[in-house]
Write an enzyme that holds these catalytic residues in place. Structure first.
Site, PDB file in Angstrom:
ATOM      1  N   LYS A  67      24.052  25.580 -10.178  1.00 56.91           N
ATOM      2  CA  LYS A  67      25.338  26.067  -9.665  1.00 56.91           C
ATOM      3  C   LYS A  67      25.997  27.036 -10.657  1.00 56.91           C
ATOM      4  CE  LYS A  67      26.027  22.178  -6.635  1.00 56.91           C
ATOM      5  NZ  LYS A  67      26.554  20.813  -6.521  1.00 56.91           N
ATOM      6  N   ASN A 105      35.496  26.102  -6.762  1.00 56.59           N
ATOM      7  CA  ASN A 105      35.287  24.925  -5.897  1.00 56.59           C
ATOM      8  C   ASN A 105      36.268  25.009  -4.728  1.00 56.59           C
ATOM      9  OD1 ASN A 105      33.875  22.396  -5.430  1.00 56.59           O
ATOM     10  ND2 ASN A 105      35.799  21.370  -5.909  1.00 56.59           N
ATOM     11  N   LYS A 106      36.207  24.030  -3.854  1.00 53.51           N
ATOM     12  CA  LYS A 106      37.028  24.014  -2.636  1.00 53.51           C
ATOM     13  C   LYS A 106      38.477  24.397  -2.911  1.00 53.51           C
ATOM     14  CE  LYS A 106      35.783  23.397   0.590  1.00 53.51           C
ATOM     15  NZ  LYS A 106      35.286  24.584   1.292  1.00 53.51           N
ATOM     16  N   ARG A 114      26.450  21.558   4.985  1.00 54.89           N
ATOM     17  CA  ARG A 114      27.459  22.028   4.024  1.00 54.89           C
ATOM     18  C   ARG A 114      27.342  21.244   2.712  1.00 54.89           C
ATOM     19  NH1 ARG A 114      30.279  18.111   3.090  1.00 54.89           N
ATOM     20  NH2 ARG A 114      31.255  19.294   1.409  1.00 54.89           N
ATOM     21  N   GLY A 115      28.113  21.736   1.711  1.00 54.73           N
ATOM     22  CA  GLY A 115      28.018  21.168   0.367  1.00 54.73           C
ATOM     23  C   GLY A 115      27.029  22.035  -0.400  1.00 54.73           C
ATOM     24  N   ALA A 116      27.439  22.467  -1.594  1.00 53.50           N
ATOM     25  CA  ALA A 116      26.655  23.465  -2.322  1.00 53.50           C
ATOM     26  C   ALA A 116      25.215  23.031  -2.600  1.00 53.50           C
ATOM     27  CB  ALA A 116      27.370  23.792  -3.638  1.00 53.50           C
ATOM     28  N   GLY A 117      25.010  21.769  -2.937  1.00 59.00           N
ATOM     29  CA  GLY A 117      23.649  21.293  -3.209  1.00 59.00           C
ATOM     30  C   GLY A 117      22.827  21.224  -1.932  1.00 59.00           C
ATOM     31  N   ARG A 173      26.693  32.114   3.268  1.00 61.59           N
ATOM     32  CA  ARG A 173      27.929  31.695   2.595  1.00 61.59           C
ATOM     33  C   ARG A 173      27.923  32.341   1.220  1.00 61.59           C
ATOM     34  NH1 ARG A 173      30.103  25.862   3.152  1.00 61.59           N
ATOM     35  NH2 ARG A 173      32.035  27.053   2.924  1.00 61.59           N
ATOM     36  N   ASP A 188      31.051  24.773  -6.587  1.00 60.90           N
ATOM     37  CA  ASP A 188      30.196  25.695  -5.826  1.00 60.90           C
ATOM     38  C   ASP A 188      29.601  26.745  -6.748  1.00 60.90           C
ATOM     39  OD1 ASP A 188      32.276  24.576  -3.780  1.00 60.90           O
ATOM     40  OD2 ASP A 188      30.566  25.321  -2.617  1.00 60.90           O
ATOM     41  N   CYS A 247      37.887  17.266  -1.908  1.00 63.49           N
ATOM     42  CA  CYS A 247      36.789  17.730  -1.051  1.00 63.49           C
ATOM     43  C   CYS A 247      35.677  16.684  -0.999  1.00 63.49           C
ATOM     44  CB  CYS A 247      36.251  19.095  -1.468  1.00 63.49           C
ATOM     45  SG  CYS A 247      35.304  19.861  -0.098  1.00 63.49           S
TER      46      CYS A 247
HETATM   47  P1  RI2 Z   1      28.064  19.175  -3.690  1.00 63.65           P
HETATM   48  C1  RI2 Z   1      31.567  22.067  -1.017  1.00 63.65           C
HETATM   49  O1  RI2 Z   1      31.720  23.201  -0.272  1.00 63.65           O
HETATM   50  C2  RI2 Z   1      32.833  21.667  -1.757  1.00 63.65           C
HETATM   51  O2  RI2 Z   1      33.547  22.740  -2.303  1.00 63.65           O
HETATM   52  C3  RI2 Z   1      32.210  20.786  -2.807  1.00 63.65           C
HETATM   53  O3  RI2 Z   1      33.091  20.493  -3.855  1.00 63.65           O
HETATM   54  C4  RI2 Z   1      31.042  21.662  -3.229  1.00 63.65           C
HETATM   55  O4  RI2 Z   1      30.543  22.211  -2.015  1.00 63.65           O
HETATM   56  C5  RI2 Z   1      29.958  20.972  -3.997  1.00 63.65           C
HETATM   57  O5  RI2 Z   1      29.299  20.048  -3.176  1.00 63.65           O
HETATM   58  P2  RI2 Z   1      31.796  23.242   1.378  1.00 63.65           P
HETATM   59  O6  RI2 Z   1      30.347  23.456   1.837  1.00 63.65           O
HETATM   60  O7  RI2 Z   1      26.913  20.095  -3.922  1.00 63.65           O
HETATM   61  O8  RI2 Z   1      32.415  22.008   1.930  1.00 63.65           O
HETATM   62  O9  RI2 Z   1      28.500  18.471  -4.925  1.00 63.65           O
HETATM   63  O10 RI2 Z   1      32.624  24.468   1.611  1.00 63.65           O
HETATM   64  O11 RI2 Z   1      27.811  18.223  -2.535  1.00 63.65           O
END
Ligand code: RI2
Length: 309
Positions: free
Chosen positions: A230, A204-205, A16-19, A59, A194, A125
């Site tokens: 992004k 974002n979250k 998880r996390g957009a990156g 997603r 995101d 988040c």
């Molecule tokens: P980075 C996450 O999504 C959160 O919304 C977070 O702020 C965003 O991705 C960016 O994350 P989720 O996968 O790329 O928890 O900065 O739904 O790590």
């Protein structure tokens, strides 16, 4: 096969996390290409296109995912042989992963400059890039303190406080609804993204827009840390970002929900913060006011609008 496995992990948020999901998708496409037994170019391309579609569908909100897949797949149709096609996928996947990691480092460097000695920072988040800025400021010797939210329903705040704790940063853990009670004590809000749309809105979250609204009201600056991949090119054409709605069971256990036949649980995973609540977006190309999102899309994603017609 690789893509199916990665797609499952992204869907259930093991990755998880957009990156991170963007890099995982690029890696999966690379492994798919390396593992393919196809001997005919068209068959190879077909396999890759199915893998790409599977990954993108996992997603719907994080634009980093289709952007990464698009970059890895770019030009595949022009390959004349399977080998040429495979080499292209591997090179573009490696290039994306490398530039993504570099972007995260650059944003930490730029973002840390916006954090002053003695600042108290609120984050919501778990954003790798937002935390990167905070940790870099701490590494530079700035005395900082962080407030981190819980982030119902998936509790990503727990990952955040672990990371901050491990970095030795003084951290306060609060429930999401306590943000407004503490916001006047903050010097800065830093969150990730995101997706960033052409009008500078940040997706974002869920809860980010409430945090940003409270910060706006209290005149606390809001920084968004977001790599250029992004930013959402299709929003130029009027396409909206789809907000993912996740299973009700994440919010209310099924056994309780079953006893409440008149109650519907709603569980959107993201919300939209308008540009006017955001002071700066920190990208790897530098900090921009959100109103300049269009330029990032046109200049740095390097895609022509006609590609989408
Ligand atoms: P980075 C996450 O999504 C959160 O919304 C977070 O702020 C965003 O991705 C960016 O994350 P989720 O996968 O790329 O928890 O900065 O739904 O790590």
């Amino acid at each position: 096969m690789f893509s199916t496995e990665t797609a499952e992990k992204i869907k259930c948020m093991e990755i998880r996390g957009a990156g991170r999901i963007a890099r995982a998708a690029a890696e999966a496409l690379k492994n798919e290409a390396l593992g393919s037994k196809a001997t005919i170019t068209a068959a190879f391309i077909g396999e890759m296109e199915r893998a790409a579609a599977l990954l993108v569908a996992t997603r719907p909100t994080a634009v980093s995912l289709p952007n990464a897949v698009h970059m890895v797949m770019a030009g595949l149709n022009r390959a004349k042989t399977v080998d040429e096609a495979r080499v292209g996928i591997v090179q573009r996947a490696d290039a994306f992963i490398h530039s993504s990691q570099h972007a995260v480092e650059k944003i930490a460097e730029f973002g840390a400059r916006h954090i002053r000695d003695g600042d108290t920072i609120l984050t919501h988040c778990n954003s790798e890039v937002a935390l990167g800025c905070i940790i870099e400021a701490h590494r530079l010797g700035k005395e900082i303190e962080v407030f981190a939210t819980e982030v119902r329903p998936r509790n990503q705040g727990l990952i955040t406080i672990r990371t901050l704790n491990d970095a030795g940063i003084k951290t306060n853990f609060i429930v999401d609804s306590a943000v407004r009670s503490f916001i006047s004590d903050m010097d800065l809000v830093i969150v990730g993204a995101d997706a960033v749309t052409v009008n500078g809105a940040v997706v974002n979250k869920i809860g980010t827009s409430q945090v940003a609204h409270a910060a706006y009201e209290a005149r606390v600056n809001v920084l968004v840390a977001a790599e250029t991949y992004k930013f959402a090119p299709r929003t130029i054409l009027g396409e909206e970002i789809q907000i993912e709605e996740r299973p009700a069971g994440e919010v209310l256990p099924d056994e309780i929900a079953r006893t409440l036949p008149h109650v519907t649980v709603r569980n959107p995973a993201f919300d939209v913060t308008p540009a006017e609540f955001i002071d700066l977006i920190i990208t790897e190309k530098g900090a921009i006011p959100p109103q300049m999102a269009y330029l990032i899309i046109r200049e740095y994603l390097g895609w022509d609008i006609t590609e989408f017609n």
